[in-house]
Structures are given as structure tokens and as C-alpha cells.
Write a protein that holds these residues in place. Structure first.
Motif, PDB file in Angstrom:
ATOM      1  N   LEU A  91      -6.542  -2.614 -13.536  1.00  0.00           N
ATOM      2  CA  LEU A  91      -7.280  -3.354 -12.631  1.00  0.00           C
ATOM      3  C   LEU A  91      -6.136  -3.769 -11.518  1.00  0.00           C
ATOM      4  CD1 LEU A  91     -10.076  -3.429 -11.926  1.00  0.00           C
ATOM      5  CD2 LEU A  91     -10.205  -5.621 -13.072  1.00  0.00           C
ATOM      6  N   ILE A  92      -5.190  -4.638 -11.979  1.00  0.00           N
ATOM      7  CA  ILE A  92      -4.047  -5.181 -11.237  1.00  0.00           C
ATOM      8  C   ILE A  92      -3.377  -3.900 -10.507  1.00  0.00           C
ATOM      9  CG2 ILE A  92      -1.814  -6.378 -11.400  1.00  0.00           C
ATOM     10  CD1 ILE A  92      -3.086  -7.733 -13.529  1.00  0.00           C
ATOM     11  N   ASN A  93      -3.100  -2.754 -11.267  1.00  0.00           N
ATOM     12  CA  ASN A  93      -2.543  -1.730 -10.280  1.00  0.00           C
ATOM     13  C   ASN A  93      -3.192  -1.526  -9.258  1.00  0.00           C
ATOM     14  OD1 ASN A  93      -0.769  -1.921 -12.359  1.00  0.00           O
ATOM     15  ND2 ASN A  93      -1.100   0.149 -13.350  1.00  0.00           N
TER      16      ASN A  93
ATOM     17  N   TRP B 157      -5.455  -3.210  -7.515  1.00  0.00           N
ATOM     18  CA  TRP B 157      -5.275  -4.226  -6.446  1.00  0.00           C
ATOM     19  C   TRP B 157      -3.987  -4.014  -5.746  1.00  0.00           C
ATOM     20  CZ3 TRP B 157      -7.187  -8.390 -10.390  1.00  0.00           C
ATOM     21  CH2 TRP B 157      -8.316  -8.559 -10.599  1.00  0.00           C
ATOM     22  N   ILE B 158      -3.058  -3.856  -6.341  1.00  0.00           N
ATOM     23  CA  ILE B 158      -1.698  -3.768  -5.915  1.00  0.00           C
ATOM     24  C   ILE B 158      -1.806  -2.632  -4.897  1.00  0.00           C
ATOM     25  CG2 ILE B 158       0.981  -3.161  -6.300  1.00  0.00           C
ATOM     26  CD1 ILE B 158       0.596  -5.129  -8.514  1.00  0.00           C
ATOM     27  N   LYS B 159      -1.980  -1.527  -5.166  1.00  0.00           N
ATOM     28  CA  LYS B 159      -2.273  -0.280  -4.358  1.00  0.00           C
ATOM     29  C   LYS B 159      -2.810  -0.677  -3.193  1.00  0.00           C
ATOM     30  CE  LYS B 159      -0.420   3.398  -6.198  1.00  0.00           C
ATOM     31  NZ  LYS B 159      -0.404   3.458  -7.576  1.00  0.00           N
ATOM     32  N   LYS B 160      -4.161  -1.490  -3.113  1.00  0.00           N
ATOM     33  CA  LYS B 160      -4.841  -1.708  -2.157  1.00  0.00           C
ATOM     34  C   LYS B 160      -4.366  -2.501  -1.130  1.00  0.00           C
ATOM     35  CE  LYS B 160      -9.579  -0.507  -2.311  1.00  0.00           C
ATOM     36  NZ  LYS B 160     -10.341  -0.540  -3.631  1.00  0.00           N
ATOM     37  N   ARG B 161      -3.789  -3.790  -1.640  1.00  0.00           N
ATOM     38  CA  ARG B 161      -3.001  -5.035  -0.949  1.00  0.00           C
ATOM     39  C   ARG B 161      -1.616  -4.586  -0.475  1.00  0.00           C
ATOM     40  NH1 ARG B 161      -6.132  -6.404   1.905  1.00  0.00           N
ATOM     41  NH2 ARG B 161      -4.814  -7.723   2.788  1.00  0.00           N
ATOM     42  N   PHE B 162      -0.959  -3.757  -1.259  1.00  0.00           N
ATOM     43  CA  PHE B 162       0.368  -3.429  -0.835  1.00  0.00           C
ATOM     44  C   PHE B 162       0.381  -1.890  -0.726  1.00  0.00           C
ATOM     45  CE2 PHE B 162       0.620  -7.607  -3.007  1.00  0.00           C
ATOM     46  CZ  PHE B 162       1.585  -8.289  -2.354  1.00  0.00           C
ATOM     47  N   PRO B 163      -0.067  -1.361   0.152  1.00  0.00           N
ATOM     48  CA  PRO B 163      -0.165   0.008   0.425  1.00  0.00           C
ATOM     49  C   PRO B 163       1.453   0.527   0.724  1.00  0.00           C
ATOM     50  CG  PRO B 163      -1.243  -0.842   2.237  1.00  0.00           C
ATOM     51  CD  PRO B 163      -0.851  -2.165   1.256  1.00  0.00           C
ATOM     52  N   SER B 164       1.948   1.622   0.204  1.00  0.00           N
ATOM     53  CA  SER B 164       3.257   1.963   0.443  1.00  0.00           C
ATOM     54  C   SER B 164       3.722   2.009   2.038  1.00  0.00           C
ATOM     55  CB  SER B 164       3.726   3.335  -0.171  1.00  0.00           C
ATOM     56  OG  SER B 164       2.756   4.310   0.353  1.00  0.00           O
TER      57      SER B 164
ATOM     58  N   GLN C 145      -7.395  -5.050 -17.698  1.00  0.00           N
ATOM     59  CA  GLN C 145      -7.130  -5.933 -16.454  1.00  0.00           C
ATOM     60  C   GLN C 145      -5.844  -5.295 -16.007  1.00  0.00           C
ATOM     61  OE1 GLN C 145      -6.524  -9.741 -18.404  1.00  0.00           O
ATOM     62  NE2 GLN C 145      -8.953 -10.207 -18.198  1.00  0.00           N
ATOM     63  N   SER C 146      -4.897  -4.425 -16.887  1.00  0.00           N
ATOM     64  CA  SER C 146      -3.562  -3.968 -16.215  1.00  0.00           C
ATOM     65  C   SER C 146      -3.890  -2.931 -15.179  1.00  0.00           C
ATOM     66  CB  SER C 146      -2.692  -3.646 -17.210  1.00  0.00           C
ATOM     67  OG  SER C 146      -1.561  -2.865 -16.831  1.00  0.00           O
TER      68      SER C 146
ATOM     69  N   VAL D 183       5.788  -5.198   2.690  1.00  0.00           N
ATOM     70  CA  VAL D 183       4.996  -5.067   1.385  1.00  0.00           C
ATOM     71  C   VAL D 183       6.224  -5.121   0.305  1.00  0.00           C
ATOM     72  CG1 VAL D 183       3.012  -4.144   1.941  1.00  0.00           C
ATOM     73  CG2 VAL D 183       4.669  -2.815   1.679  1.00  0.00           C
ATOM     74  N   ARG D 184       7.418  -4.816   0.569  1.00  0.00           N
ATOM     75  CA  ARG D 184       8.469  -4.731  -0.200  1.00  0.00           C
ATOM     76  C   ARG D 184       9.353  -5.847  -0.549  1.00  0.00           C
ATOM     77  NH1 ARG D 184       6.760  -0.178   1.727  1.00  0.00           N
ATOM     78  NH2 ARG D 184       6.833   1.719   0.209  1.00  0.00           N
TER      79      ARG D 184
ATOM     80  N   ILE E 115     -11.213  -7.989  -4.179  1.00  0.00           N
ATOM     81  CA  ILE E 115     -10.400  -7.305  -3.407  1.00  0.00           C
ATOM     82  C   ILE E 115     -10.826  -7.651  -1.790  1.00  0.00           C
ATOM     83  CG2 ILE E 115     -11.422  -4.865  -3.288  1.00  0.00           C
ATOM     84  CD1 ILE E 115      -7.499  -5.656  -3.740  1.00  0.00           C
TER      85      ILE E 115
ATOM     86  N   PHE F 275     -11.744 -11.519 -16.761  1.00  0.00           N
ATOM     87  CA  PHE F 275     -11.771 -11.916 -15.392  1.00  0.00           C
ATOM     88  C   PHE F 275     -13.224 -12.502 -14.932  1.00  0.00           C
ATOM     89  CE2 PHE F 275      -8.216  -9.135 -14.054  1.00  0.00           C
ATOM     90  CZ  PHE F 275      -7.243 -10.087 -14.723  1.00  0.00           C
TER      91      PHE F 275
ATOM     92  N   LYS G  35       4.451  -7.348 -15.472  1.00  0.00           N
ATOM     93  CA  LYS G  35       2.992  -7.289 -15.712  1.00  0.00           C
ATOM     94  C   LYS G  35       2.382  -8.132 -16.443  1.00  0.00           C
ATOM     95  CE  LYS G  35       0.523  -4.350 -14.033  1.00  0.00           C
ATOM     96  NZ  LYS G  35       0.094  -3.268 -14.712  1.00  0.00           N
TER      97      LYS G  35
END
Lengths: 198, 91
Positions: free
Chosen positions: B53-55, B57-64, B50-51, A34-35, A130, A122, A186
């Protein structure tokens, strides 16, 4: 004595390299992918992490778990790689290229959105998005397109929620440069998502 | 145009503040500028939405901790453990 069982938990924490792969290889690989977003490099990182850990096994004092200790080694390797990927001429050209693209986003005089780059609503519902495989693929692709340094800053802040101070020190950035990158990353990411999905 | 009115119409600056705000408190002046801007600019309001929302999505798809459905291939893992064992036997 009642406390015997819990006394000095550190003493039970020792390294067990025979079990490293089975216990942690997938975990470390997921952490890396992921990184870094590149399978080959992530496999190498996992291997390097284990080998580096063996070399400094005598420094392990049992104050953290084996897993935390290995993750810290991997994290340092990832940041080394971020630094390597974002230094030199080619990465600077890449950043410049993205900056030029963004010059069109806003009017040079008054900073207003240029009409063709104004965000549009969107089309897809956020919840549907998602779940959608194709969308995930696009998100990944758009992240990959970011210049290496922007990706590094972006992922350290958004995924790891790292302190700004720490990111600036580790990637050798000034604070103002840091915020510029957060903003630009962003802008690029949003534009890429709109162009490819919505 | 004085600087203040300029900022009210400046979307570049407004989007910058939108991003900064997500991680760091803005100064009183910055807050005022941003709110004035957003009150009059629907495009930047959309950008902000949207910004965020993107955050998510990233949290969901790129979890730490990474995605649980990702695995290393077994062949690679086997070789890796062999390599570790070899290195251990050297010492």
C-alpha cells in the motif's frame, strides 16, 4: 519523396536556450522536488542544470530531445547531491540513530516482532488516505526523516525503478547493503506513518 | 532449534524477504521460507499488505515526473532566463 518530411529528425533538434525557462523550468523543478524534497536546493539544481547545459552545449548532438538531455544533466546533479549528503560523519550518525531505533522492532534473540512495534491495521481506508492533504504532508515528512542514503536508495528504486546494479554503482553500495537499506527504509517509513497518522 | 524452524519464526528475516521480493525474484528456498512464515504469522501478512500500500501511495504522491500542481515562482524564473541570456552573450 515521401520520406522527406520525416527524414533525419535529429537535424531539427537543436538547442534553444532562449526558451529553456519557459519550456522546462517547472518540469525540471518538479522532477527535482520529488527526489530532493527541499525547495531551496531544487531551485539551485534547476539553475545549475541550465548553466551546465550551456557550458556543454557543443556536446549536444541532437540524438535526444532537449528535454531528455536537460533531464539527464539534472539527474546526474541529483545523484551527486545524494552522494554528498550521505558521505561524512553526520550522515553516518544519522544512519546509526535509525538502526538503533530499529533494534527495538524485533526481538534480538529470535527476530520476532516486539509487541509494541507490531504493525497494527491502518484505520483509514486507503482510498480516502490518498486524497487527504494532511496525509500527504505526513508521507512527505516521513520520507524526509529517512537518513539521506536510505532516501536516495529508496527513491531511485521506488520512483525511478532504476536497476539495482545502477543504484549500487552510482551510490557505491554492495548488493547486500542495498537490500538491507531497502528493508530498513520501509520499516522506518511504515512505523513513521503508523505513529503519525493511523 | 535448527535454522529452518528459526526462520519460520523470524519476522525480521520475513520482512526483509517481503521487501526483496518486490524487486527481485527470490530463490526457491527463500520463497519456501517466506510462505511458511506468512502462513503462520498474521503480523507479517499485515506488514506485507501495508508495505504494498505504501508503495502505491508513493507512486501517487511522488510520481517520477513530479506533481503537476507544483510551480517555480515567476520572479525566480525571470531572473533565471536573464542569467542564461547573459551567459549566452558572453560567448
Amino acid at each position: 519523396m515521401q520520406s522527406d518530411k520525416t527524414a533525419n529528425p535529429a537535424s531539427t533538434r537543436s538547442l534553444n536556450p532562449n526558451q529553456w525557462v519557459i519550456n522546462y523550468a517547472d518540469y525540471l523543478y518538479r522532477y527535482a522536488i520529488v527526489r530532493i524534497n527541499q525547495e531551496e536546493q531544487c531551485r539551485d539544481l534547476v539553475q545549475e542544470t541550465f548553466l551546465a547545459a550551456l557550458e556543454k552545449a557543443d556536446q549536444f548532438e541532437g540524438r535526444s530531445t532537449e528535454k531528455t538531455w536537460l533531464t539527464a544533466i539534472l539527474r546526474n546533479k541529483i545523484i551527486d547531491l545524494y552522494r554528498k549528503k550521505s558521505s561524512g560523519l553526520a550522515p553516518k550518525d544519522e544512519v546509526r540513530h535509525h538502526e538503533v531505533l530499529q533494534e527495538d522492532f524485533f526481538d534480538a534473540e529470535n527476530g520476532h516482532w516486539n509487541v509494541e512495534h507490531q504493525p497494527k491495521a491502518f484505520a483509514a481506508q486507503p482510498d480516502e488516505v490518498i486524497q487527504n492533504r494532511e496525509f500527504n504532508h505526513i508521507l512527505q515528512m516521513c520520507m524526509k526523516k529517512l537518513p539521506a542514503l536510505w532516501f536516495a536508495v529508496f527513491s531511485m528504486k521506488h520512483m525511478d525503478e532504476e536497476q539495482t546494479e545502477v543504484i549500487c554503482t552510482e551510490l557505491k553500495l554492495s548488493h547486500s547493503n542495498f537490500w538491507v537499506i531497502i528493508h530498513r527504509a520501509k520499516l522506518s517509513l511504515r512505523a513513521c506513518l503508523e505513529k503519525n497518522w493511523i | 532449534m535448527n535454522t529452518f524452524t528459526k526462520i519460520i519464526y523470524n519476522c525480521r528475516k520475513a520482512t526483509f524477504l517481503i521487501e526483496k521480493k518486490q524487486f527481485s525474484p527470490l530463490s526457491t528456498r527463500e520463497k519456501l521460507e517466506l510462505n511458511l512464515h506468512l502462513a503462520g504469522c498474521s503480523v507479517c501478512r499485515l506488514f506485507q499488505q501495508q508495505s504494498l500500500l505504501i508503495n502505491q501511495w508513493i507512486k501517487k504522491r511522488f510520481p517520477s515526473q513530479g506533481n503537476a500542481e507544483v510551480y517555480l515562482d515567476e520572479n525566480f524564473k525571470e531572473k533565471l532566463q536573464q542569467r542564461i541570456n547573459q551567459e549566452m552573450n558572453k560567448n
